[in-house]
Design a protein around this motif. Structure first.
Motif, mmCIF file in Angstrom:
data_model
loop_
_atom_site.group_PDB
_atom_site.id
_atom_site.type_symbol
_atom_site.label_atom_id
_atom_site.label_comp_id
_atom_site.label_asym_id
_atom_site.label_seq_id
_atom_site.Cartn_x
_atom_site.Cartn_y
_atom_site.Cartn_z
ATOM 1 N N HIS A 67 80.258 -3.486 -3.658
ATOM 2 C CA HIS A 67 81.014 -2.136 -3.704
ATOM 3 C C HIS A 67 81.172 -1.622 -2.001
ATOM 4 O O HIS A 67 82.491 -1.246 -1.763
ATOM 5 C CB HIS A 67 80.221 -1.022 -4.201
ATOM 6 C CG HIS A 67 80.883 0.104 -4.574
ATOM 7 N ND1 HIS A 67 81.529 0.976 -3.769
ATOM 8 C CD2 HIS A 67 81.096 0.586 -6.032
ATOM 9 C CE1 HIS A 67 82.141 1.896 -4.630
ATOM 10 N NE2 HIS A 67 82.033 1.634 -5.815
ATOM 11 N N LYS A 86 84.784 -0.959 -11.304
ATOM 12 C CA LYS A 86 84.125 -2.062 -12.195
ATOM 13 C C LYS A 86 82.698 -2.269 -11.856
ATOM 14 O O LYS A 86 81.505 -2.465 -12.611
ATOM 15 C CB LYS A 86 85.161 -3.064 -12.447
ATOM 16 C CG LYS A 86 86.194 -3.209 -13.103
ATOM 17 C CD LYS A 86 87.070 -4.465 -13.293
ATOM 18 C CE LYS A 86 88.363 -4.399 -13.832
ATOM 19 N NZ LYS A 86 89.176 -5.545 -13.824
ATOM 20 N N VAL A 87 82.690 -2.387 -10.378
ATOM 21 C CA VAL A 87 81.281 -2.617 -9.861
ATOM 22 C C VAL A 87 80.413 -1.585 -10.219
ATOM 23 O O VAL A 87 79.116 -1.807 -10.582
ATOM 24 C CB VAL A 87 81.533 -2.897 -8.356
ATOM 25 C CG1 VAL A 87 80.020 -2.960 -7.575
ATOM 26 C CG2 VAL A 87 82.209 -4.311 -8.038
ATOM 27 N N ASP A 137 75.571 0.127 -16.007
ATOM 28 C CA ASP A 137 75.290 -0.418 -17.260
ATOM 29 C C ASP A 137 73.918 -1.215 -17.089
ATOM 30 O O ASP A 137 72.967 -0.981 -17.974
ATOM 31 C CB ASP A 137 76.358 -1.478 -17.588
ATOM 32 C CG ASP A 137 76.249 -2.092 -18.871
ATOM 33 O OD1 ASP A 137 75.936 -1.295 -19.988
ATOM 34 O OD2 ASP A 137 76.477 -3.514 -19.063
ATOM 35 N N LEU A 138 73.929 -1.984 -15.858
ATOM 36 C CA LEU A 138 72.707 -2.443 -15.467
ATOM 37 C C LEU A 138 71.417 -1.765 -15.555
ATOM 38 O O LEU A 138 70.243 -2.099 -15.754
ATOM 39 C CB LEU A 138 72.594 -3.333 -14.268
ATOM 40 C CG LEU A 138 71.568 -4.361 -13.699
ATOM 41 C CD1 LEU A 138 71.511 -5.505 -14.910
ATOM 42 C CD2 LEU A 138 71.979 -5.024 -12.394
ATOM 43 N N LEU A 146 75.142 -5.926 -6.136
ATOM 44 C CA LEU A 146 76.416 -4.797 -6.671
ATOM 45 C C LEU A 146 76.595 -3.626 -5.469
ATOM 46 O O LEU A 146 77.618 -3.301 -5.215
ATOM 47 C CB LEU A 146 75.869 -4.018 -8.105
ATOM 48 C CG LEU A 146 75.674 -5.101 -9.075
ATOM 49 C CD1 LEU A 146 75.232 -4.282 -10.354
ATOM 50 C CD2 LEU A 146 77.446 -5.340 -9.558
ATOM 51 N N HIS A 157 80.453 0.706 -12.644
ATOM 52 C CA HIS A 157 80.318 0.436 -14.253
ATOM 53 C C HIS A 157 79.156 -0.628 -14.642
ATOM 54 O O HIS A 157 78.172 -0.193 -15.167
ATOM 55 C CB HIS A 157 81.376 -0.061 -14.988
ATOM 56 C CG HIS A 157 81.332 0.069 -16.425
ATOM 57 N ND1 HIS A 157 80.944 1.019 -17.309
ATOM 58 C CD2 HIS A 157 81.095 -1.110 -17.169
ATOM 59 C CE1 HIS A 157 80.878 0.439 -18.458
ATOM 60 N NE2 HIS A 157 80.696 -0.825 -18.494
ATOM 61 N N ASN A 158 79.316 -1.689 -13.872
ATOM 62 C CA ASN A 158 78.451 -2.664 -14.068
ATOM 63 C C ASN A 158 76.937 -2.414 -13.400
ATOM 64 O O ASN A 158 75.974 -2.579 -14.053
ATOM 65 C CB ASN A 158 78.845 -4.057 -13.171
ATOM 66 C CG ASN A 158 79.689 -4.602 -14.011
ATOM 67 O OD1 ASN A 158 80.208 -4.403 -14.879
ATOM 68 N ND2 ASN A 158 80.632 -5.721 -13.020
ATOM 69 N N ALA A 159 76.869 -1.618 -12.300
ATOM 70 C CA ALA A 159 75.589 -1.072 -11.685
ATOM 71 C C ALA A 159 74.869 -0.086 -12.687
ATOM 72 O O ALA A 159 73.640 -0.378 -12.986
ATOM 73 C CB ALA A 159 75.758 -0.585 -10.325
#
Length: 208
Positions: free
Chosen positions: A19, A56-57, A63-64, A15, A59-61
């Protein structure tokens, strides 16, 4: 069931790399925008699209991070790193939108030079982040961080000279205000790249 309870490092480094790649692409679009105003709206749209992808990246990081028991780096370091990287794209989008909204007709060599320094910083960030998965790379990473610091200092000098020239030579007050805003946003991009370098240096000190 047991597999879901097992700690996992997650794909944080993937991620980070995604980014950082978006950051470089965004900075390249900014340089292209500064080079050819004929494509202004196309470049602004491209920068906005890249910024949304980076969001989005990010947010994904995050969230992870919330879902992962054991992380490869300190949790706070991960959060700071991805959010500071996101700041870079946010500011590049701000610069593009400001140029468009202010209806600037021509860009100065100083603004283009600042955009080029933003790109150079973004490329160094990408390189440093790409090496972060292995602490054996610590010496190389620290050297890259020093290069980012140097580029940020170069941007400071360019902006100070640009401001001096602007206040000395620009007769149109409205144009002065517009260009001053562009200079400040672009210089702040390099500040955020330096922030990323400082976070990475801290990570190296903690983990090497």
């Amino acid at each position: 069931m047991f597999g879901r309870l097992m700690p996992t490092e997650g794909k944080f480094f993937d991620l980070f790399n995604q980014h950082a790649e978006l950051g470089v692409k965004c900075a390249k679009e900014m340089v292209a925008l500064m080079t050819n105003f004929d494509d202004l709206e196309i470049r602004v749209h491209a920068i906005e699209t890249l910024e949304k992808q980076a969001d989005k990246v990010t947010h994904n990081a995050i969230d992870l991070l919330h879902k992962t028991f054991i992380t490869p780096l300190d949790r706070d370091d991960i959060h700071q790193l991805i959010t500071r990287m996101d700041d870079i794209l946010d500011l590049l989008e701000d610069a593009a939108q400001t140029i468009s909204l202010y209806d600037i007709k021509a860009i100065t060599p100083e603004a283009k030079r600042l955009a080029e320094l933003c790109l150079a910083c973004a490329e160094k960030v990408k390189t440093a982040v790409g090496l972060l998965h292995n602490m054996d790379n610590s010496r190389q990473i620290l050297a890259i961080c020093q290069e980012i610091d140097r580029l940020e200092s170069d941007a400071d000098h360019v902006m100070r000279a640009a401001m001096s020239k602007l206040f000395r030579d620009e007769p149109d007050v409205r144009n002065l205000i517009k260009l001053k805003a562009i200079y400040e946003i672009l210089e702040t991009v390099t500040d955020r790249c330096e922030d990323v370098a400082n976070i990475i240096e801290g990570i190296i000190v903690e983990n090497a």
